[in-house]
Write an enzyme that holds these catalytic residues in place. Structure first.
Site, PDB file in Angstrom:
ATOM      1  N   ASN A   9      36.525  29.616  17.893  1.00 15.96           N
ATOM      2  CA  ASN A   9      36.131  28.481  17.016  1.00 15.96           C
ATOM      3  C   ASN A   9      37.463  28.262  16.126  1.00 15.96           C
ATOM      4  O   ASN A   9      37.863  29.001  15.044  1.00 15.96           O
ATOM      5  CB  ASN A   9      34.826  29.007  15.903  1.00 15.96           C
ATOM      6  CG  ASN A   9      34.943  27.234  14.647  1.00 15.96           C
ATOM      7  OD1 ASN A   9      35.331  26.564  15.521  1.00 15.96           O
ATOM      8  ND2 ASN A   9      33.564  27.998  14.010  1.00 15.96           N
ATOM      9  N   TRP A  10      38.143  26.965  16.659  1.00 22.79           N
ATOM     10  CA  TRP A  10      39.272  27.077  15.421  1.00 22.79           C
ATOM     11  C   TRP A  10      39.288  26.345  14.313  1.00 22.79           C
ATOM     12  O   TRP A  10      39.751  25.770  13.631  1.00 22.79           O
ATOM     13  CB  TRP A  10      40.047  25.722  15.988  1.00 22.79           C
ATOM     14  CG  TRP A  10      40.846  27.229  17.292  1.00 22.79           C
ATOM     15  CD1 TRP A  10      40.547  27.913  17.838  1.00 22.79           C
ATOM     16  CD2 TRP A  10      41.744  26.300  18.893  1.00 22.79           C
ATOM     17  NE1 TRP A  10      41.929  28.170  19.201  1.00 22.79           N
ATOM     18  CE2 TRP A  10      42.010  27.250  19.105  1.00 22.79           C
ATOM     19  CE3 TRP A  10      42.686  25.073  18.569  1.00 22.79           C
ATOM     20  CZ2 TRP A  10      43.455  27.700  20.732  1.00 22.79           C
ATOM     21  CZ3 TRP A  10      43.605  24.646  20.009  1.00 22.79           C
ATOM     22  CH2 TRP A  10      43.676  26.264  21.055  1.00 22.79           C
ATOM     23  N   LYS A  11      38.104  25.614  13.652  1.00 23.22           N
ATOM     24  CA  LYS A  11      37.590  25.212  12.753  1.00 23.22           C
ATOM     25  C   LYS A  11      38.252  23.740  12.312  1.00 23.22           C
ATOM     26  O   LYS A  11      39.040  23.109  13.302  1.00 23.22           O
ATOM     27  CB  LYS A  11      37.727  25.574  11.253  1.00 23.22           C
ATOM     28  CG  LYS A  11      36.450  27.621  11.743  1.00 23.22           C
ATOM     29  CD  LYS A  11      36.804  28.062  10.445  1.00 23.22           C
ATOM     30  CE  LYS A  11      36.140  29.310  11.136  1.00 23.22           C
ATOM     31  NZ  LYS A  11      35.677  30.290   9.605  1.00 23.22           N
ATOM     32  N   HIS A  95      26.267  25.966  12.326  1.00 16.73           N
ATOM     33  CA  HIS A  95      27.869  26.625  11.785  1.00 16.73           C
ATOM     34  C   HIS A  95      27.323  26.360  10.749  1.00 16.73           C
ATOM     35  O   HIS A  95      26.525  25.799   9.705  1.00 16.73           O
ATOM     36  CB  HIS A  95      29.206  26.971  12.141  1.00 16.73           C
ATOM     37  CG  HIS A  95      30.289  27.583  11.411  1.00 16.73           C
ATOM     38  ND1 HIS A  95      30.755  27.757  10.796  1.00 16.73           N
ATOM     39  CD2 HIS A  95      30.759  28.563  12.530  1.00 16.73           C
ATOM     40  CE1 HIS A  95      31.416  28.788  10.590  1.00 16.73           C
ATOM     41  NE2 HIS A  95      31.553  28.547  11.729  1.00 16.73           N
ATOM     42  N   GLU A  97      29.755  26.849   7.819  1.00 16.04           N
ATOM     43  CA  GLU A  97      30.071  25.548   6.578  1.00 16.04           C
ATOM     44  C   GLU A  97      29.320  24.234   7.124  1.00 16.04           C
ATOM     45  O   GLU A  97      29.763  23.438   6.493  1.00 16.04           O
ATOM     46  CB  GLU A  97      31.435  25.541   8.013  1.00 16.04           C
ATOM     47  CG  GLU A  97      32.139  27.017   6.717  1.00 16.04           C
ATOM     48  CD  GLU A  97      33.759  27.441   8.023  1.00 16.04           C
ATOM     49  OE1 GLU A  97      34.087  26.677   9.006  1.00 16.04           O
ATOM     50  OE2 GLU A  97      33.943  28.858   7.993  1.00 16.04           O
ATOM     51  N   GLU A 165      25.960  35.377  12.090  1.00 18.54           N
ATOM     52  CA  GLU A 165      27.335  35.118  11.567  1.00 18.54           C
ATOM     53  C   GLU A 165      26.675  35.774   9.877  1.00 18.54           C
ATOM     54  O   GLU A 165      26.517  34.323   9.612  1.00 18.54           O
ATOM     55  CB  GLU A 165      27.713  33.641  11.489  1.00 18.54           C
ATOM     56  CG  GLU A 165      28.738  33.806  13.299  1.00 18.54           C
ATOM     57  CD  GLU A 165      29.467  33.339  13.480  1.00 18.54           C
ATOM     58  OE1 GLU A 165      30.700  33.301  13.464  1.00 18.54           O
ATOM     59  OE2 GLU A 165      29.090  31.424  12.658  1.00 18.54           O
ATOM     60  N   GLY A 171      35.294  34.385   7.760  1.00 20.16           N
ATOM     61  CA  GLY A 171      36.471  34.057   6.343  1.00 20.16           C
ATOM     62  C   GLY A 171      36.948  35.291   5.807  1.00 20.16           C
ATOM     63  O   GLY A 171      38.097  35.046   4.774  1.00 20.16           O
ATOM     64  N   SER A 211      34.901  37.830  11.159  1.00 20.02           N
ATOM     65  CA  SER A 211      36.307  38.259  10.708  1.00 20.02           C
ATOM     66  C   SER A 211      36.137  39.526  12.059  1.00 20.02           C
ATOM     67  O   SER A 211      36.470  40.729  11.947  1.00 20.02           O
ATOM     68  CB  SER A 211      35.869  39.613   9.993  1.00 20.02           C
ATOM     69  OG  SER A 211      36.218  38.969   8.326  1.00 20.02           O
ATOM     70  N   GLY A 232      36.863  33.180  14.463  1.00 24.44           N
ATOM     71  CA  GLY A 232      37.494  31.707  14.144  1.00 24.44           C
ATOM     72  C   GLY A 232      38.569  32.107  13.703  1.00 24.44           C
ATOM     73  O   GLY A 232      39.624  32.255  15.153  1.00 24.44           O
ATOM     74  N   GLY A 233      39.624  32.743  12.896  1.00 21.75           N
ATOM     75  CA  GLY A 233      41.204  33.403  12.095  1.00 21.75           C
ATOM     76  C   GLY A 233      41.732  33.369  13.158  1.00 21.75           C
ATOM     77  O   GLY A 233      42.935  33.508  14.056  1.00 21.75           O
TER      78      GLY A 233
END
Ligand code: PEP
Length: 249
Positions: A9-11, A95, A97, A165, A171, A211, A232-233
């Site tokens: 997930n590149w956001k 998600h 966010e 999640e 993150g 993470s 993500g990251g």
């Protein structure tokens, strides 16, 4: 037997040229992987260009969100038809966010899940508790409700993925231990069995997100009810995402 799914997930990261550069390098490094599914969910703006690179490879494309209508006066939104047309197989919905920054609630997320399925997109329904929920002993209540409400109207014939999640792990660099994640995954599978029957529940992939890194993916993937990762990251750099995709090797 559930085939693992590793999803990035590149956001809101990467321009089109950065995405293309990543995709070209990435496909070459994962061409020997076929015992697990690989998915990247870039920003909408990169989907078309990445579709061209992923064509004829095993790497799938997904979106990070969508609206539930096919078309119309919904300024700024993207429809399931548009995502299918641009080559998406999956869409991340609910998600944390989207829930916590943009105020999406279970009803809206459910409309999106139903629309995704009816257009042949595979929704990845995200659920997860806040730190305060966990500290108050409400984790199972929170994720159970998000799951049940998010999947209203979905049948055992439909194809969907669930992602657990924990919000406090996204993150932040704080990963749930494999045992702690497994406890929630196993609860979610039981809940799926109560909603759709045991046979269906055994086929649904439940991803862990929060993470995930090359250093912790093996421990997480060793758990019975963890069927993949939503990353993500660590999906933003080719080398770290390739290492996660190739967990256990
Ligand atoms: C995510 O975006 O779904 C996520 C889990 O992010 P990170 O891996 O950076 O915690």
């Amino acid at each position: 037997m559930r085939k693992p799914l590793i999803a990035g997930n590149w956001k809101m990261n990467k321009t089109v040229s950065e995405s293309v550069e990543f995709a070209r390098e990435f496909v070459g490094k994962v061409s020997d992987v076929n015992d697990r599914d690989i998915l990247i969910c870039p920003p909408f703006t990169s989907l078309y260009a990445m579709r061209e690179i992923f064509k004829d490879t095993g790497v799938k494309l997904g979106a990070q969100n969508m609206y539930y209508k096919d078309s119309g006066a919904y300024t700024g939104e993207i429809s399931p038809l548009m995502l299918k047309d641009v080559g998406c197989d999956y869409v991340i919905l609910g998600h944390s966010e989207r829930r916590h920054i943009f105020g999406e609630d279970d009803n809206l997320i459910n409309e999106k899940v139903v629309a995704a399925v009816s257009h042949g997109l595979i929704p990845i329904l995200c659920v997860g508790e806040l730190l305060e929920d966990r500290e108050a002993g409400k984790t199972f209540d929170v994720v159970g409700n998000q799951l049940e409400r998010g999947l209203k109207g979905i049948s055992s014939k439909d194809n969907f993925v669930v992602a657990y999640e924990p919000v406090w792990a996204i993150g932040t660099g704080k990963t749930a231990t494999p045992e702690l994640a497994e406890e929630v995954h196993s609860f979610l599978r039981e809940k799926l069995a109560s909603l759709f029957g045991k046979e269906k529940a055994e086929t649904v992939r439940i991803l862990y997100g929060g993470s995930v890194k090359p250093e912790n993916v093996n421990g997480l993937m060793a758990m019975k009810n963890i069927d993949g990762a939503l990353v993500g990251g660590a999906s933003l750099k080719v080398d770290s995402f390739v290492k996660i995709v190739k967990f256990g090797r």
